[in-house]
Write an enzyme that holds these catalytic residues in place. Sequence first.
Site, PDB file in Angstrom:
ATOM      1  N   HIS A 211      64.970  53.891  30.564  1.00 24.80           N
ATOM      2  CA  HIS A 211      63.781  53.331  29.890  1.00 24.80           C
ATOM      3  C   HIS A 211      63.123  54.410  29.017  1.00 24.80           C
ATOM      4  CE1 HIS A 211      59.905  50.807  30.092  1.00 24.80           C
ATOM      5  NE2 HIS A 211      59.494  51.948  29.599  1.00 24.80           N
ATOM      6  N   GLU A 212      63.013  55.635  29.562  1.00 28.82           N
ATOM      7  CA  GLU A 212      62.370  56.732  28.806  1.00 28.82           C
ATOM      8  C   GLU A 212      63.220  57.162  27.616  1.00 28.82           C
ATOM      9  OE1 GLU A 212      59.371  56.998  29.476  1.00 28.82           O
ATOM     10  OE2 GLU A 212      59.654  55.883  31.330  1.00 28.82           O
TER      11      GLU A 212
HETATM   12  C1  SB7 Z   1      59.856  50.057  35.047  1.00 26.20           C
HETATM   13  C2  SB7 Z   1      58.882  50.877  34.518  1.00 26.20           C
HETATM   14  C3  SB7 Z   1      59.230  52.039  33.855  1.00 26.20           C
HETATM   15  C4  SB7 Z   1      60.549  52.359  33.738  1.00 26.20           C
HETATM   16  C5  SB7 Z   1      61.513  51.528  34.252  1.00 26.20           C
HETATM   17  C6  SB7 Z   1      61.177  50.397  34.915  1.00 26.20           C
HETATM   18  C7  SB7 Z   1      58.202  52.980  33.281  1.00 26.20           C
HETATM   19  C8  SB7 Z   1      56.935  52.347  32.856  1.00 26.20           C
HETATM   20  C9  SB7 Z   1      56.027  53.314  32.164  1.00 26.20           C
HETATM   21  N1  SB7 Z   1      56.429  53.541  30.828  1.00 26.20           N
HETATM   22  O1  SB7 Z   1      56.037  52.752  29.858  1.00 26.20           O
HETATM   23  C10 SB7 Z   1      57.164  54.675  30.505  1.00 26.20           C
HETATM   24  O2  SB7 Z   1      57.773  54.616  29.295  1.00 26.20           O
HETATM   25 NI    NI Z   2      57.715  52.538  28.573  1.00 22.84          NI
END
Ligand code: SB7
Ligand code: NI
Length: 184
Positions: free
Chosen positions: A154-155
């Site tokens: 995701h990052e």
């Molecule tokens: C659920 C949440 C995240 C990653 C993967 C699954 C992060 C959420 C916070 N962010 O927006 C970071 O980019």
């Molecule tokens: Ni995010």
Amino acid sequence: MIKMKDIIRDGKPTLRAEAAKVTFPLTAEQKKLAEDMMLYLENSQDPKIAEKYHLRAGVGLAAPQVDVSLQMAAVLVPGPDNEILFKDVIVNPVIVSHSVQGAALSEGEGCLSVDKDVPGYVVRHDRITLRYDDVDGNEHKIRLKNYPAIVCQHEIDHLHGILFYDHIDKKEPFTMDDSDLIIE
Ligand code: SB7
Ligand code: NI
């Protein structure tokens, strides 16, 4: 201290841009940014501090989300007993290999830069080999699986202008291959 007002929301061009690679050594300003991003995650996961400063809980925060178009993201993933599964600021991260096995979180995903709820499975790689530099310029090559692997993907997406809902099937948001793993 990073607060919600510092986090840019969907619609801002930086979130859709390709972030620039970071060169070493980091500037003092870039080091401060890395520290501030990790501190946001720590604070956001502390219920008392989060309530006081109105922070939405997060397990990751990428530099483009604070309007800095650099390949840098803080990751802090707690486990079921609040132990730390993965914690680091990942700089210039690259997935060098990954499983064929796909996986998605049963609850779907959210994002600090996306105010609306977008339901649906975000199918990602279940296991990845991640190469990244830390803030001191040391190179790391690690294997991650399940939740921490999903968070890092995701990052990394943020560093390339991709948001989680880009991966959700518009017509059938909760369909996935039978072979894909559902992570609770
Ligand atoms: C659920 C949440 C995240 C990653 C993967 C699954 C992060 C959420 C916070 N962010 O927006 C970071 O980019
Ligand atoms: Ni995010």
